[in-house]
Enzyme design. Structure first.
Site, PDB file in Angstrom:
ATOM      1  N   ASP A   1      -6.047   1.084   0.596  1.00 34.33           N
ATOM      2  CA  ASP A   1      -6.265   1.539   1.959  1.00 34.33           C
ATOM      3  C   ASP A   1      -7.736   1.310   2.324  1.00 34.33           C
ATOM      4  O   ASP A   1      -8.515   0.776   1.528  1.00 34.33           O
ATOM      5  CB  ASP A   1      -5.849   3.006   2.121  1.00 34.33           C
ATOM      6  CG  ASP A   1      -6.729   3.967   1.335  1.00 34.33           C
ATOM      7  OD1 ASP A   1      -7.711   3.515   0.706  1.00 34.33           O
ATOM      8  OD2 ASP A   1      -6.448   5.170   1.339  1.00 34.33           O
TER       9      ASP A   1
ATOM     10  N   LYS B   1       0.835  -1.203   0.000  1.00 33.27           N
ATOM     11  CA  LYS B   1       0.000   0.000   0.000  1.00 33.27           C
ATOM     12  C   LYS B   1       0.873   1.258   0.000  1.00 33.27           C
ATOM     13  O   LYS B   1       0.652   2.174  -0.797  1.00 33.27           O
ATOM     14  CB  LYS B   1      -0.922   0.008   1.226  1.00 33.27           C
ATOM     15  CG  LYS B   1      -1.824   1.222   1.302  1.00 33.27           C
ATOM     16  CD  LYS B   1      -2.671   1.210   2.563  1.00 33.27           C
ATOM     17  CE  LYS B   1      -1.852   1.516   3.793  1.00 33.27           C
ATOM     18  NZ  LYS B   1      -2.659   1.645   5.021  1.00 33.27           N
TER      19      LYS B   1
END
Length: 211
Positions: free
Chosen positions: A151, A132
């Site tokens: 996210d 991420k």
């Protein structure tokens, strides 16, 4: 619901395209700037993006981002969660990308090939950086065309649109890449550019297109 998504994209398309151009322009700046973007993404896990960016700006202004110790930087990181570990990550990242005391982030990344290769290298070599965070950094310097930033905002929307059944409790590399591919297929089916979908959903949840 699908029609509403397409309509929202049409309404925000110009704003999204302008923001993506800002990110591409970011790569044209010097290594100190690009390194700042990388450090910002190292701070963001479980912390507010705007607080993290203010912290990076302060560390840049004081010069500590480029020559400070972890304890010196930590003093400016009160608003960042897990700041003791993260201050150490910043120092390790600086060491990783330095050659004879000079930052060479762009040269290193350029040598790796495409964005996916860059991301894999970052995850393996930058302490504190998962898929991420690596994707977030690459998007912020103009390499986000074909990678996802999974996210909570994005995962929530992936559930909402039936792309995944539930938000996973943890994201292994295999799981991350599987969900990314599902999101890529959905974007293609909707005829919405992959990187547009990310910013569209993020702005819906956060109320603005930040970084």
């Amino acid at each position: 619901m699908i029609d509403i998504l397409k309509e929202k994209h049409a309404q925000k398309r110009k704003e999204i395209e302008n923001r993506l151009q800002d990110f591409r322009n970011s790569w044209k700046q010097d290594d100190k700037h690009v390194f700042g973007e990388l450090c910002f993404c190292l701070l963001t896990p479980q912390s507010k993006a705007k607080s993290c960016w203010r912290t990076i700006e302060k560390l840049k202004e004081t010069g500590l981002l480029y020559n400070g110790t972890a304890p010196e930087m930590k003093k400016w990181m009160a608003s960042v969660r897990f700041n003791e570990n993260k201050s150490k990550y910043l120092v390790l990242a600086r060491e990783l990308f330095s050659d004879n005391g000079k930052l060479k982030v762009k040269e290193k990344l350029n040598s790796l090939g495409d964005a996916k290769a860059m991301r894999t290298w970052l995850v393996k070599n930058v302490k504190g950086m998962g898929y991420k965070e690596a994707g977030h950094f690459l998007r912020n310097v103009g390499f986000g065309d074909n990678i996802a930033i999974l996210d909570r905002h994005i995962l929530k929307n992936l559930v909402r649109y039936g792309i995944i059944e539930e938000i996973p409790k943890s994201l292994t590399e295999k799981k991350y890449l599987e969900i990314e591919e599902k999101m890529r297929s959905f974007a293609s089916h909707m005829n919405i550019p992959f990187d547009h979908l990310d910013l569209l959903w993020w702005s819906e949840e956060a109320g603005e297109i930040f970084k």
